[in-house]
Design a protein around this motif. Structure first.
Motif, PDB file in Angstrom:
ATOM      1  N   LEU A  44       0.823  -1.208   0.000  1.00  0.00           N
ATOM      2  CA  LEU A  44       0.000   0.000   0.000  1.00  0.00           C
ATOM      3  C   LEU A  44       0.857   1.257   0.000  1.00  0.00           C
ATOM      4  N   LEU A  45       2.156   1.103   0.223  1.00  0.00           N
ATOM      5  CA  LEU A  45       3.051   2.259   0.392  1.00  0.00           C
ATOM      6  C   LEU A  45       3.531   2.767  -0.964  1.00  0.00           C
ATOM      7  N   LEU A  46       2.579   3.222  -1.762  1.00  0.00           N
ATOM      8  CA  LEU A  46       2.869   3.818  -3.065  1.00  0.00           C
ATOM      9  C   LEU A  46       2.715   5.329  -2.935  1.00  0.00           C
ATOM     10  N   LYS A  47       2.463   6.009  -4.034  1.00  0.00           N
ATOM     11  CA  LYS A  47       2.284   7.459  -3.935  1.00  0.00           C
ATOM     12  C   LYS A  47       1.197   7.927  -4.888  1.00  0.00           C
ATOM     13  N   GLY A  48       0.585   9.065  -4.512  1.00  0.00           N
ATOM     14  CA  GLY A  48      -0.465   9.639  -5.338  1.00  0.00           C
ATOM     15  C   GLY A  48      -1.659   8.707  -5.488  1.00  0.00           C
ATOM     16  N   LYS A  49      -2.266   8.751  -6.669  1.00  0.00           N
ATOM     17  CA  LYS A  49      -3.459   7.942  -6.931  1.00  0.00           C
ATOM     18  C   LYS A  49      -3.158   6.450  -6.994  1.00  0.00           C
ATOM     19  N   ASP A  50      -1.867   6.110  -7.138  1.00  0.00           N
ATOM     20  CA  ASP A  50      -1.518   4.683  -7.125  1.00  0.00           C
ATOM     21  C   ASP A  50      -1.917   4.028  -5.799  1.00  0.00           C
ATOM     22  N   ILE A  51      -1.948   4.816  -4.735  1.00  0.00           N
ATOM     23  CA  ILE A  51      -2.384   4.279  -3.445  1.00  0.00           C
ATOM     24  C   ILE A  51      -3.823   3.786  -3.547  1.00  0.00           C
ATOM     25  N   GLU A  52      -4.673   4.570  -4.219  1.00  0.00           N
ATOM     26  CA  GLU A  52      -6.074   4.187  -4.361  1.00  0.00           C
ATOM     27  C   GLU A  52      -6.211   2.908  -5.190  1.00  0.00           C
ATOM     28  N   LEU A  53      -5.361   2.756  -6.218  1.00  0.00           N
ATOM     29  CA  LEU A  53      -5.382   1.526  -7.003  1.00  0.00           C
ATOM     30  C   LEU A  53      -4.970   0.336  -6.142  1.00  0.00           C
ATOM     31  N   ALA A  54      -3.975   0.547  -5.279  1.00  0.00           N
ATOM     32  CA  ALA A  54      -3.515  -0.535  -4.398  1.00  0.00           C
ATOM     33  C   ALA A  54      -4.602  -0.942  -3.406  1.00  0.00           C
ATOM     34  N   ILE A  55      -5.321   0.042  -2.880  1.00  0.00           N
ATOM     35  CA  ILE A  55      -6.417  -0.256  -1.955  1.00  0.00           C
ATOM     36  C   ILE A  55      -7.516  -1.036  -2.672  1.00  0.00           C
ATOM     37  N   GLU A  56      -7.841  -0.618  -3.905  1.00  0.00           N
ATOM     38  CA  GLU A  56      -8.863  -1.315  -4.688  1.00  0.00           C
ATOM     39  C   GLU A  56      -8.418  -2.747  -4.982  1.00  0.00           C
ATOM     40  N   SER A  57      -7.128  -2.915  -5.260  1.00  0.00           N
ATOM     41  CA  SER A  57      -6.606  -4.257  -5.531  1.00  0.00           C
ATOM     42  C   SER A  57      -6.718  -5.137  -4.297  1.00  0.00           C
ATOM     43  N   LYS A  58      -6.421  -4.574  -3.145  1.00  0.00           N
ATOM     44  CA  LYS A  58      -6.527  -5.322  -1.889  1.00  0.00           C
ATOM     45  C   LYS A  58      -7.968  -5.797  -1.665  1.00  0.00           C
ATOM     46  N   LYS A  59      -8.928  -4.919  -1.926  1.00  0.00           N
ATOM     47  CA  LYS A  59     -10.344  -5.292  -1.789  1.00  0.00           C
ATOM     48  C   LYS A  59     -10.693  -6.434  -2.741  1.00  0.00           C
ATOM     49  N   PHE A  60     -10.139  -6.388  -3.941  1.00  0.00           N
ATOM     50  CA  PHE A  60     -10.401  -7.438  -4.923  1.00  0.00           C
ATOM     51  C   PHE A  60      -9.888  -8.790  -4.426  1.00  0.00           C
ATOM     52  N   TYR A  61      -8.655  -8.820  -3.923  1.00  0.00           N
ATOM     53  CA  TYR A  61      -8.096 -10.081  -3.428  1.00  0.00           C
ATOM     54  C   TYR A  61      -8.936 -10.640  -2.279  1.00  0.00           C
ATOM     55  N   GLU A  62      -9.392  -9.744  -1.421  1.00  0.00           N
ATOM     56  CA  GLU A  62     -10.211 -10.191  -0.293  1.00  0.00           C
ATOM     57  C   GLU A  62     -11.552 -10.730  -0.782  1.00  0.00           C
ATOM     58  N   LYS A  63     -12.163 -10.049  -1.751  1.00  0.00           N
ATOM     59  CA  LYS A  63     -13.470 -10.468  -2.266  1.00  0.00           C
ATOM     60  C   LYS A  63     -13.402 -11.860  -2.886  1.00  0.00           C
ATOM     61  N   TYR A  64     -12.326 -12.117  -3.634  1.00  0.00           N
ATOM     62  CA  TYR A  64     -12.214 -13.393  -4.337  1.00  0.00           C
ATOM     63  C   TYR A  64     -11.339 -14.401  -3.592  1.00  0.00           C
ATOM     64  N   LYS A  65     -11.084 -14.093  -2.322  1.00  0.00           N
ATOM     65  CA  LYS A  65     -10.414 -15.031  -1.419  1.00  0.00           C
ATOM     66  C   LYS A  65      -9.060 -15.510  -1.961  1.00  0.00           C
ATOM     67  N   ILE A  66      -8.283 -14.563  -2.485  1.00  0.00           N
ATOM     68  CA  ILE A  66      -6.923 -14.863  -2.924  1.00  0.00           C
ATOM     69  C   ILE A  66      -6.007 -14.746  -1.704  1.00  0.00           C
ATOM     70  N   PRO A  67      -5.336 -15.820  -1.312  1.00  0.00           N
ATOM     71  CA  PRO A  67      -4.541 -15.781  -0.066  1.00  0.00           C
ATOM     72  C   PRO A  67      -3.439 -14.732  -0.098  1.00  0.00           C
ATOM     73  N   SER A  68      -3.217 -14.106   1.036  1.00  0.00           N
ATOM     74  CA  SER A  68      -2.097 -13.172   1.196  1.00  0.00           C
ATOM     75  C   SER A  68      -1.615 -13.236   2.639  1.00  0.00           C
ATOM     76  N   ILE A  69      -0.334 -12.997   2.819  1.00  0.00           N
ATOM     77  CA  ILE A  69       0.261 -13.003   4.160  1.00  0.00           C
ATOM     78  C   ILE A  69       0.999 -11.693   4.369  1.00  0.00           C
ATOM     79  N   LYS A  70       0.693 -11.023   5.463  1.00  0.00           N
ATOM     80  CA  LYS A  70       1.319  -9.733   5.774  1.00  0.00           C
ATOM     81  C   LYS A  70       2.671  -9.935   6.461  1.00  0.00           C
ATOM     82  N   TYR A  71       3.622  -9.057   6.105  1.00  0.00           N
ATOM     83  CA  TYR A  71       4.937  -9.013   6.755  1.00  0.00           C
ATOM     84  C   TYR A  71       5.302  -7.551   6.975  1.00  0.00           C
TER      85      TYR A  71
END
Length: 325
Positions: A44-71
């Motif tokens: 999520l640590l991008l800049k400008g509007k790319d942050i909004e794209l990253a947030i939207e992408s995160k929502k997509f992965y969660e919606k379609y249950k694509i596994p992710s692990i935070k570090y």
């Protein structure tokens, strides 16, 4: 509508799910030229509007249950205060402090960076195995014409080589190294080092003494020519974290635009495109896919990413990747 997507990468796969959910008939064609790695970085640590794209992408992965692990992530170097303020305005958990084992101050991100099992997303998408060509808005797959109401080009570095349209895109070679190390922590953290110019990410994320390092120079190249990336990212990382032993080079081809930001939009009445992801498709790919779906179905557009912004560009040089801070 019958929609044909050329390319089963992150954007093509995301479009498949989104358009199917809207009730469209969707066909995906994949040549098999690209390598699909099991996991990729989502930050999520991008800049400008790319942050909004990253947030939207995160929502997509969660919606379609694509596994992710935070570090946890460590960003080293002088970062513009406005960028940090933006991160905090979105509620991201970031804090600057001195990190002894890195011998440097760093911005520590918690719950901001993850490995996404991107291949699980891609592998779930049914596809036709074949090589597509577009000429005068007509698509042929292995020499046979395929009819569709809408054609979407999402073939990454191969976009410019499968169509006769002049596109504001250039392909380039990109690579990273799997290395062994003496510090198992490197398999459980992200490092973005803008002082030395490399990144480090977990390989498996299990605390093994293995990690991946990358960020070599941009080498403009067609995606059909074999290239060999050097050890410069490994040498840079060694200065920061200690001795690394290169084991395996992972490589591929990325795609950039004149401003090194993603691009989407209409090429002709029935041909659309989404590309120019610069190797950070896991961060912004589903976000760009959503912009294109909204553009096709609602007519809305985001001028910062729309292809029309390059209508007067005839040639260009590739610059820094847009997520470089």
């Amino acid at each position: 509508m019958k929609i044909l997507i050329i390319g089963r990468g992150i954007v093509g796969s995301s479009l498949y799910y989104m358009l199917k959910d809207l009730g469209h008939s969707v066909i995906v064609v994949e040549s098999g030229f690209r390598k699909f790695y099991p996991t990729l970085i989502h930050s999520l640590l991008l800049k400008g509007k790319d942050i909004e794209l990253a947030i939207e992408s995160k929502k997509f992965y969660e919606k379609y249950k694509i596994p992710s692990i935070k570090y946890p992530s460590y960003t080293i170097g002088k970062i513009d205060k406005k960028i940090i303020d933006d991160w905090m305005s979105y509620g991201f958990n970031v804090e600057e402090k001195y990190i002894n084992w890195l011998n440097s101050y760093a911005i520590v991100g918690k719950n901001t960076d993850s490995l996404v099992a991107i291949k699980k997303l891609i592998d779930k998408v049914p596809y036709i195995d074949g090589v597509a060509k577009i000429k005068n808005s007509v698509v042929e797959v292995d020499g046979k014409t395929v009819n569709a109401d809408i054609i979407i080009l999402t073939a990454g570095a191969w976009n410019s080589y499968i169509t006769d349209f002049k596109l504001p895109l250039k392909s380039y070679y990109c690579w990273a190294w799997v290395t062994s190390n003496t510090n198992s922590l490197l398999d459980k953290v992200f490092i973005y080092d803008y002082e030395l110019g490399y990144y480090s990410r977990p390989l498996f994320g299990l605390g093994m003494k293995l990690n991946i390092v990358g960020d070599g120079d941009t080498i403009v190249s067609d995606p059909f020519t074999k290239r060999f990336g050097d050890l410069s990212p490994v040498k840079k990382a060694t200065e920061r974290v200690g001795e690394l032993r290169p084991l395996f080079r992972g490589e591929g081809y990325c795609e950039g635009t004149p401003d090194m930001k993603p691009v989407y939009g209409r090429i002709t009445d029935k041909v659309y495109i989404a590309g120019g992801l610069n190797g950070y498709g896991a961060e912004v790919g589903p976000g760009i896919a959503k912009l294109l779906v909204d553009f096709i179905t609602k007519g809305t557009e985001e001028k910062e990413y729309i292809i029309d912004r390059f209508s007067n560009v005839s040639d260009f040089e590739l610059g820094k990747e847009p997520h470089e801070l």
